[in-house]
Structure formats: C-alpha cells, structure tokens
Motif scaffolding. Structure first.
Motif, PDB file in Angstrom:
ATOM      1  N   LEU A 150       0.831  -1.207   0.000  1.00  0.00           N
ATOM      2  CA  LEU A 150       0.000   0.000   0.000  1.00  0.00           C
ATOM      3  C   LEU A 150       0.865   1.257   0.000  1.00  0.00           C
ATOM      4  CD1 LEU A 150      -2.832   1.260   0.196  1.00  0.00           C
ATOM      5  CD2 LEU A 150      -2.584   1.157   2.685  1.00  0.00           C
ATOM      6  N   ALA A 151       1.980   1.211   0.702  1.00  0.00           N
ATOM      7  CA  ALA A 151       2.843   2.386   0.820  1.00  0.00           C
ATOM      8  C   ALA A 151       3.358   2.878  -0.523  1.00  0.00           C
ATOM      9  CB  ALA A 151       4.018   2.079   1.742  1.00  0.00           C
ATOM     10  N   CYS A 152       3.566   1.967  -1.466  1.00  0.00           N
ATOM     11  CA  CYS A 152       4.128   2.402  -2.750  1.00  0.00           C
ATOM     12  C   CYS A 152       3.083   3.091  -3.623  1.00  0.00           C
ATOM     13  CB  CYS A 152       4.780   1.241  -3.490  1.00  0.00           C
ATOM     14  SG  CYS A 152       3.652   0.009  -4.122  1.00  0.00           S
ATOM     15  N   MET A 153       1.833   3.147  -3.178  1.00  0.00           N
ATOM     16  CA  MET A 153       0.786   3.827  -3.945  1.00  0.00           C
ATOM     17  C   MET A 153       0.445   5.202  -3.376  1.00  0.00           C
ATOM     18  SD  MET A 153      -1.775   0.696  -4.580  1.00  0.00           S
ATOM     19  CE  MET A 153      -1.089  -0.952  -4.540  1.00  0.00           C
ATOM     20  N   ILE A 154       1.053   5.535  -2.255  1.00  0.00           N
ATOM     21  CA  ILE A 154       0.767   6.803  -1.577  1.00  0.00           C
ATOM     22  C   ILE A 154       2.032   7.659  -1.595  1.00  0.00           C
ATOM     23  CG2 ILE A 154       0.106   7.838   0.629  1.00  0.00           C
ATOM     24  CD1 ILE A 154      -1.229   5.127   1.293  1.00  0.00           C
ATOM     25  N   PRO A 155       1.926   8.918  -2.048  1.00  0.00           N
ATOM     26  CA  PRO A 155       3.111   9.776  -1.993  1.00  0.00           C
ATOM     27  C   PRO A 155       3.674   9.834  -0.567  1.00  0.00           C
ATOM     28  CG  PRO A 155       1.408  10.814  -3.311  1.00  0.00           C
ATOM     29  CD  PRO A 155       0.782   9.597  -2.672  1.00  0.00           C
ATOM     30  N   PHE A 156       4.956   9.716  -0.453  1.00  0.00           N
ATOM     31  CA  PHE A 156       5.710   9.692   0.803  1.00  0.00           C
ATOM     32  C   PHE A 156       5.508   8.391   1.583  1.00  0.00           C
ATOM     33  CE2 PHE A 156       4.851  14.167  -0.130  1.00  0.00           C
ATOM     34  CZ  PHE A 156       6.140  14.656  -0.206  1.00  0.00           C
ATOM     35  N   GLY A 157       4.693   7.478   1.085  1.00  0.00           N
ATOM     36  CA  GLY A 157       4.415   6.226   1.783  1.00  0.00           C
ATOM     37  C   GLY A 157       5.628   5.330   1.917  1.00  0.00           C
ATOM     38  N   THR A 158       6.446   5.263   0.890  1.00  0.00           N
ATOM     39  CA  THR A 158       7.622   4.392   0.963  1.00  0.00           C
ATOM     40  C   THR A 158       8.633   4.892   1.992  1.00  0.00           C
ATOM     41  OG1 THR A 158       8.639   5.535  -0.907  1.00  0.00           O
ATOM     42  CG2 THR A 158       7.420   3.510  -1.385  1.00  0.00           C
ATOM     43  N   PHE A 159       8.676   6.198   2.194  1.00  0.00           N
ATOM     44  CA  PHE A 159       9.597   6.742   3.195  1.00  0.00           C
ATOM     45  C   PHE A 159       9.104   6.407   4.606  1.00  0.00           C
ATOM     46  CE2 PHE A 159       9.770   9.702  -0.471  1.00  0.00           C
ATOM     47  CZ  PHE A 159      11.002   9.299  -0.934  1.00  0.00           C
ATOM     48  N   TYR A 160       7.799   6.499   4.795  1.00  0.00           N
ATOM     49  CA  TYR A 160       7.200   6.147   6.081  1.00  0.00           C
ATOM     50  C   TYR A 160       7.426   4.665   6.383  1.00  0.00           C
ATOM     51  CZ  TYR A 160       3.714   5.230   9.653  1.00  0.00           C
ATOM     52  OH  TYR A 160       3.094   4.828  10.810  1.00  0.00           O
TER      53      TYR A 160
END
Length: 112
Positions: free
Chosen positions: A81-91
C-alpha cells in the motif's frame, strides 16, 4: 550503504527510496505541468521510469515477504500500500522495514 544490496530487505529499501522519489516527481511536478502548464514531456519521461520502479518494488516486496516469512496481514499489505501513496515508501522504510531489517540482522549475528 553497500550492505543494503546484500539482502532482499535492503534491496527493497533502496527500491522504495527511488520509487518514492519517482512518485513524488510524477504526482507533484510532472502531472501538474501536464494539465496546468500544457507540458506533457515530464510525464512521458518520468511515467515509464516510475512504472518500472513500481513493478520492481512490488516484486522486491514479494521476494522479501517469502524470504522473511512475512504474514500478508501484518507486513506485506502495508508495504504494498505504501508504494501507492506519496511519501508512503519513506514512512514504511522508517517504521517497518528498518525495524524488520534490524530484527533479521540481530538474528544473523546471534546465529539463529
């Protein structure tokens, strides 16, 4: 830094960084320039790069999930899911992947 290339979770963290940067560039710079500025060039350049990084990130997530026996309901779905949300991969890198990597590094150091 070179240690990250040696493990599936390390490679996932590196891909997450680049995938996150490409998503931010695409969503916050290229797409507004295309629709508000009438300049589609950046979308044509960044779009395929982001698509490739997204695909590699998903594959790396699946690889890490199998290697580290992640339960889908606990970790894998959050990473995907994180890779679909801006800044998600950093979180997800800071709060999930770094912790998972340190757990596995400690197990390796203890010989488990």
């Amino acid at each position: 830094m070179l240690q990250l290339f040696k493990t599936p979770i390390g490679r996932l963290r590196i891909l997450g960084f680049f995938e996150g940067i490409s998503l931010i560039l695409l969503v916050f710079i290229a797409v507004p320039l295309k629709y508000w500025g009438g300049e589609p060039l950046l979308v044509k350049v960044i779009g395929p790069i982001h698509g490739l990084l997204f695909t590699l990130f998903v594959l790396a997530t699946l690889s890490a999930a199998v290697t580290y026996s992640w339960k889908f309901s606990e970790i894998s779905w959050k990473v995907l899911l994180a890779c679909m949300i801006p800044f998600g991969t950093f979180y997800i890198d800071k709060y999930v992947l770094a912790r998972e990597q340190s757990v596995w590094d400690n197990r390796k150091d203890q010989g488990v």
